[in-house]
Scaffold this motif. Structure first.
Motif, PDB file in Angstrom:
ATOM      1  N   HIS A  48       0.816  -1.218   0.000  1.00 29.37           N
ATOM      2  CA  HIS A  48       0.000   0.000   0.000  1.00 29.37           C
ATOM      3  C   HIS A  48       0.851   1.271   0.000  1.00 29.37           C
ATOM      4  O   HIS A  48       0.325   2.377   0.069  1.00 29.37           O
ATOM      5  N   ILE A  49       2.169   1.111  -0.119  1.00 29.33           N
ATOM      6  CA  ILE A  49       3.071   2.226   0.191  1.00 29.33           C
ATOM      7  C   ILE A  49       2.902   3.418  -0.750  1.00 29.33           C
ATOM      8  O   ILE A  49       2.920   4.556  -0.316  1.00 29.33           O
ATOM      9  N   ARG A  50       2.746   3.146  -2.053  1.00 32.19           N
ATOM     10  CA  ARG A  50       2.506   4.211  -3.032  1.00 32.19           C
ATOM     11  C   ARG A  50       1.266   3.853  -3.838  1.00 32.19           C
ATOM     12  O   ARG A  50       0.901   2.691  -3.932  1.00 32.19           O
ATOM     13  N   GLU A  51       0.655   4.863  -4.461  1.00 27.82           N
ATOM     14  CA  GLU A  51      -0.602   4.628  -5.164  1.00 27.82           C
ATOM     15  C   GLU A  51      -0.434   3.542  -6.230  1.00 27.82           C
ATOM     16  O   GLU A  51      -1.266   2.656  -6.360  1.00 27.82           O
ATOM     17  N   ALA A 161       5.080  11.856   7.938  1.00 25.09           N
ATOM     18  CA  ALA A 161       3.848  12.482   7.430  1.00 25.09           C
ATOM     19  C   ALA A 161       3.360  11.896   6.113  1.00 25.09           C
ATOM     20  O   ALA A 161       2.217  12.099   5.730  1.00 25.09           O
ATOM     21  N   PHE A 162       4.232  11.163   5.408  1.00 19.73           N
ATOM     22  CA  PHE A 162       3.859  10.631   4.078  1.00 19.73           C
ATOM     23  C   PHE A 162       3.435   9.172   4.119  1.00 19.73           C
ATOM     24  O   PHE A 162       2.969   8.634   3.127  1.00 19.73           O
ATOM     25  N   CYS A 163       3.600   8.479   5.242  1.00 21.32           N
ATOM     26  CA  CYS A 163       3.692   7.012   5.226  1.00 21.32           C
ATOM     27  C   CYS A 163       2.486   6.287   5.806  1.00 21.32           C
ATOM     28  O   CYS A 163       1.946   6.665   6.842  1.00 21.32           O
ATOM     29  N   VAL A 164       2.089   5.204   5.140  1.00 25.18           N
ATOM     30  CA  VAL A 164       0.928   4.411   5.573  1.00 25.18           C
ATOM     31  C   VAL A 164       1.278   3.266   6.530  1.00 25.18           C
ATOM     32  O   VAL A 164       0.383   2.665   7.130  1.00 25.18           O
ATOM     33  N   THR A 231      17.664  -4.997   7.912  1.00 27.37           N
ATOM     34  CA  THR A 231      17.056  -3.868   7.223  1.00 27.37           C
ATOM     35  C   THR A 231      15.595  -3.750   7.640  1.00 27.37           C
ATOM     36  O   THR A 231      15.005  -4.782   7.987  1.00 27.37           O
ATOM     37  N   THR A 232      14.969  -2.573   7.710  1.00 27.55           N
ATOM     38  CA  THR A 232      15.483  -1.246   7.440  1.00 27.55           C
ATOM     39  C   THR A 232      15.724  -0.516   8.747  1.00 27.55           C
ATOM     40  O   THR A 232      14.861  -0.550   9.624  1.00 27.55           O
ATOM     41  N   SER A 233      16.818   0.184   8.846  1.00 26.13           N
ATOM     42  CA  SER A 233      17.130   0.921  10.065  1.00 26.13           C
ATOM     43  C   SER A 233      16.584   2.333  10.005  1.00 26.13           C
ATOM     44  O   SER A 233      16.453   2.908   8.933  1.00 26.13           O
ATOM     45  N   LEU A 258      20.168   2.929   5.451  1.00 22.53           N
ATOM     46  CA  LEU A 258      19.690   3.938   6.397  1.00 22.53           C
ATOM     47  C   LEU A 258      19.011   5.074   5.617  1.00 22.53           C
ATOM     48  O   LEU A 258      19.652   6.043   5.219  1.00 22.53           O
ATOM     49  N   PRO A 259      17.697   4.932   5.396  1.00 19.31           N
ATOM     50  CA  PRO A 259      16.990   5.919   4.578  1.00 19.31           C
ATOM     51  C   PRO A 259      17.013   7.314   5.203  1.00 19.31           C
ATOM     52  O   PRO A 259      16.813   7.461   6.409  1.00 19.31           O
ATOM     53  N   VAL A 260      17.283   8.304   4.354  1.00 14.98           N
ATOM     54  CA  VAL A 260      17.278   9.693   4.830  1.00 14.98           C
ATOM     55  C   VAL A 260      16.078  10.447   4.259  1.00 14.98           C
ATOM     56  O   VAL A 260      15.625  11.419   4.846  1.00 14.98           O
ATOM     57  N   SER A 298      20.255   4.080   0.788  1.00 12.26           N
ATOM     58  CA  SER A 298      19.179   4.919   1.324  1.00 12.26           C
ATOM     59  C   SER A 298      17.935   4.852   0.455  1.00 12.26           C
ATOM     60  O   SER A 298      17.970   4.300  -0.647  1.00 12.26           O
ATOM     61  N   ASP A 299      16.842   5.400   0.983  1.00 14.60           N
ATOM     62  CA  ASP A 299      15.641   5.685   0.199  1.00 14.60           C
ATOM     63  C   ASP A 299      15.475   7.207   0.147  1.00 14.60           C
ATOM     64  O   ASP A 299      15.816   7.901   1.115  1.00 14.60           O
ATOM     65  N   PHE A 300      14.918   7.678  -0.981  1.00 16.00           N
ATOM     66  CA  PHE A 300      14.650   9.105  -1.137  1.00 16.00           C
ATOM     67  C   PHE A 300      13.246   9.325  -1.661  1.00 16.00           C
ATOM     68  O   PHE A 300      12.741   8.538  -2.466  1.00 16.00           O
ATOM     69  N   PHE A 330      11.885   7.665  -5.067  1.00 16.11           N
ATOM     70  CA  PHE A 330      10.471   7.656  -5.447  1.00 16.11           C
ATOM     71  C   PHE A 330       9.931   9.072  -5.551  1.00 16.11           C
ATOM     72  O   PHE A 330      10.372   9.960  -4.831  1.00 16.11           O
ATOM     73  N   LYS A 331       8.921   9.231  -6.429  1.00 18.74           N
ATOM     74  CA  LYS A 331       8.145  10.466  -6.423  1.00 18.74           C
ATOM     75  C   LYS A 331       7.183  10.382  -5.248  1.00 18.74           C
ATOM     76  O   LYS A 331       6.573   9.334  -5.024  1.00 18.74           O
ATOM     77  N   TYR A 332       7.012  11.475  -4.536  1.00 24.36           N
ATOM     78  CA  TYR A 332       6.054  11.482  -3.443  1.00 24.36           C
ATOM     79  C   TYR A 332       4.670  11.102  -3.971  1.00 24.36           C
ATOM     80  O   TYR A 332       4.198  11.641  -4.968  1.00 24.36           O
ATOM     81  N   SER A 333       4.020  10.172  -3.285  1.00 21.94           N
ATOM     82  CA  SER A 333       2.700   9.702  -3.662  1.00 21.94           C
ATOM     83  C   SER A 333       1.737   9.974  -2.502  1.00 21.94           C
ATOM     84  O   SER A 333       1.905   9.425  -1.414  1.00 21.94           O
ATOM     85  N   PRO A 334       0.756  10.867  -2.696  1.00 20.87           N
ATOM     86  CA  PRO A 334      -0.154  11.203  -1.591  1.00 20.87           C
ATOM     87  C   PRO A 334      -0.986   9.982  -1.193  1.00 20.87           C
ATOM     88  O   PRO A 334      -1.571   9.342  -2.049  1.00 20.87           O
TER      89      PRO A 334
HETATM   90  N1  SAH Z   1      10.654   2.122   7.624  1.00 20.95           N
HETATM   91  C1  SAH Z   1      11.431   2.561   6.547  1.00 20.95           C
HETATM   92  C2  SAH Z   1      10.648   2.768   5.252  1.00 20.95           C
HETATM   93  C3  SAH Z   1       9.593   1.833   4.831  1.00 20.95           C
HETATM   94  S1  SAH Z   1       8.725   2.315   3.388  1.00 20.95           S
HETATM   95  C4  SAH Z   1      12.057   3.896   6.924  1.00 20.95           C
HETATM   96  O1  SAH Z   1      11.592   4.585   7.795  1.00 20.95           O
HETATM   97  O2  SAH Z   1      13.002   4.263   6.277  1.00 20.95           O
HETATM   98  C5  SAH Z   1       9.990   2.239   2.146  1.00 20.95           C
HETATM   99  C6  SAH Z   1      10.223   3.529   1.429  1.00 20.95           C
HETATM  100  O3  SAH Z   1       9.104   3.898   0.652  1.00 20.95           O
HETATM  101  C7  SAH Z   1      10.456   4.723   2.325  1.00 20.95           C
HETATM  102  O4  SAH Z   1      11.757   4.765   2.812  1.00 20.95           O
HETATM  103  C8  SAH Z   1      10.136   5.875   1.421  1.00 20.95           C
HETATM  104  O5  SAH Z   1      11.278   6.313   0.720  1.00 20.95           O
HETATM  105  C9  SAH Z   1       9.123   5.298   0.449  1.00 20.95           C
HETATM  106  N2  SAH Z   1       7.795   5.840   0.697  1.00 20.95           N
HETATM  107  C10 SAH Z   1       7.013   5.660   1.783  1.00 20.95           C
HETATM  108  N3  SAH Z   1       5.858   6.332   1.660  1.00 20.95           N
HETATM  109  C11 SAH Z   1       5.905   6.967   0.450  1.00 20.95           C
HETATM  110  C12 SAH Z   1       5.018   7.839  -0.242  1.00 20.95           C
HETATM  111  N4  SAH Z   1       3.859   8.214   0.271  1.00 20.95           N
HETATM  112  N5  SAH Z   1       5.410   8.288  -1.467  1.00 20.95           N
HETATM  113  C13 SAH Z   1       6.598   7.925  -1.998  1.00 20.95           C
HETATM  114  N6  SAH Z   1       7.464   7.115  -1.380  1.00 20.95           N
HETATM  115  C14 SAH Z   1       7.140   6.634  -0.163  1.00 20.95           C
END
Ligand code: SAH
Ligand code: SF4
Ligand code: F3S
Length: 439
Positions: A48-51, A161-164, A231-233, A258-260, A298-300, A330-334
């Motif tokens: 469910h993380i991105r649309e 704030a972005f995360c499900v 993983t993931t730290s 280590l996602p920033v 990292s994740d961005f 990733f592109k931010y996904s609401p």
């Molecule tokens: N728990 C991990 C991340 C889990 S989700 C942490 O805190 O780093 C995996 C990755 O998906 C995130 O690191 C982020 O980069 C991406 N992600 C999460 N929600 C997103 C969103 N709404 N839009 C785009 N990318 C998202």
């Protein structure tokens, strides 16, 4: 006749781990694994993380239902994973072909739910997040190859704030040490030589006064655990013991994801990451002091609401500064229900696409530089699968690079020492030096 099942996973490594455990639970109940084309029970293990990830479910159900109609079959379709948890009722509304919806904390009941379904109960939904963890109700681990996942911690209390994830996986919960040691032993007995500890915030693991650093030492001490990863730290949960573990535990691989998310303090604050750029960079420096060759990944997210070109430049800047070995971007996904989705300063799609392209070009450059920096080094690799050419194998280096090596005598599970002789952005080439330990 024996019923057959197939599982298709769409999500993260924990989602893959869940699929393995569901498969083991169904096998223990007498079902046999089959291909997705022919299985009586088809499980779609969703993300469910991105649309885009979430929408895959609906297109997949449509495709499966169409093909089954053409073949004159009626497979049971079960939806599991994070979309199940987030949109259970909506799935039943939107996808008439779905028979069962089971959340990530309820899948140990899958065999029982399938029986009820077979007995005539229709369209069952189980999204329970029980106080008693599912793990106690699942059967032991089966053979899965030389590298195995082990979930040690689930859920998240951080609410970026972005995360499900805090909504789909629930609150942070750590599994007990003895259960983890037992599962690691089972994995080794089933043929695993490498174990990757998993958690949404893996280093938030804790039991009583035991912390993550101590767990690393315990798992590494199990005979047969030749390589250990995690993983993931999260930067906020990094401890000194965990950093020192990289200097002290030989089985612990020199690798840190280590996602920033962003290099801009303004955006990090808006994201509710609860850490700054300087705090993050200081952690990286400490890991590098303990283990100078450690690979950092990292994740961005680009285009978080309110992100300006200057903020984005700070993200490019942190990539330059850290020199990541690999990264996901990733592109931010609401996402509905998350605070950032409500903001009225959303970044236009074209701007997001442009920034993603520029970021990925830079990340690619850094990956190539990292890989080129390993050329000339000798290291051990764990052989995981065959390559494309005859006699070719793909193994993983300590820095999690895919290493291509040609030697017809090798097999999956071998640990061999190679010299790295060539580098691309996504893999490196190895020259066989000697067999270390055969599978
Ligand atoms: N728990 C991990 C991340 C889990 S989700 C942490 O805190 O780093 C995996 C990755 O998906 C995130 O690191 C982020 O980069 C991406 N992600 C999460 N929600 C997103 C969103 N709404 N839009 C785009 N990318 C998202
Ligand atoms: Fe999501 Fe943030 Fe939790 Fe990671 S720490 S799972 S990004 S809320
Ligand atoms: Fe996706 Fe759930 Fe993993 S939303 S990333 S499958 S925790």
């Amino acid at each position: 006749m024996t019923r057959t099942f197939a599982i298709k996973s769409f999500g993260c490594q924990m989602n893959v781990y869940d699929a393995e455990r569901m498969g083991e639970a169904l096998a223990a109940d007498g079902l046999h694994e089959a291909g997705t084309e022919s299985a009586d029970v088809l499980i779609l293990n969703t993300c469910h993380i991105r649309e885009k990830a979430a929408e895959k479910l609906y297109s997949e159900v449509g495709r499966i239902a169409k093909r089954a109609r053409e073949d004159g079959r009626k497979p049971v379709i079960a939806v599991t994973g994070c979309v199940a948890q987030a949109e259970g009722a909506e799935i039943m509304r939107r996808a008439g072909a779905v028979d069962l919806v089971v959340g990530p904390q309820a899948y140990h009941r899958l065999p029982e739910l399938l029986k009820r379904q077979a007995a005539g109960e229709e369209r069952l939904v189980d999204l329970d997040m029980p106080a008693d963890s599912k793990f106690g109700a699942l059967p032991g681990r089966q053979r899965r190859g030389p590298s195995a996942f082990l979930t040690i911690q689930e859920g998240c209390d951080k609410f970026c704030a972005f995360c499900v994830v805090p909504y789909t996986r629930g609150a942070e919960a750590s599994r007990p040490m003895d259960a983890l040691v037992e599962e690691a032993r089972q994995l080794v007995a089933a043929g695993a030589r490498e174990i990757t500890l998993l958690g949404q915030n893996v280093n938030a693991w804790g039991q009583g006064n035991m912390r993550f650093g101590e767990l690393l030492a315990e798992i590494a001490a199990i005979p047969g655990v030749e390589r250990l990863r995690y993983t993931t730290s999260h930067p906020r949960d990094v401890t000194e013991a965990m950093i020192l573990a990289h200097a002290e535990i030989p089985q612990l691989m020199p690798y840190l994801h280590l996602p920033v998310q962003s290099g801009s303090d303004r955006i990090l604050a808006a994201m509710n990451r609860k850490h700054t750029r300087a705090f993050y960079l200081d952690i990286i420096a400490r890991f590098r002091a303990a283990r100078p060759d450690i690979a950092i990944t990292s994740d961005f997210i680009v285009g978080f609401p309110g992100e300006t070109e200057a903020d984005f430049q700070d993200t490019l800047g942190i990539v330059e500064e850290v020199g990541y070995a690999q990264a996901f971007s990733f592109k931010y996904s609401p996402r509905l229900g998350t605070p950032a989705a409500e903001r009225d300063d959303q970044v236009p799609e074209e701007v997001k696409s442009d920034r993603l392209q520029r970021l990925q070009a830079l990340l690619q450059e850094k990956s190539l530089a990292f890989n080129a920096g390993t050329v000339g080094r000798a290291c051990d690799i764990l052989i995981e699968r065959r390559g494309r050419q005859p006699g070719q194998w793909i193994g993983k280096s300590p820095w999690l690079q895919s290493v291509v090596v040609t030697d017809p005598t090798l097999t999956v599970g071998d640990i061999v020492s190679v010299e790295i002789v060539g580098a691309g952005p996504n893999s490196v080439e190895g020259r066989m030096l000697q067999m270390k330990t055969a599978a």
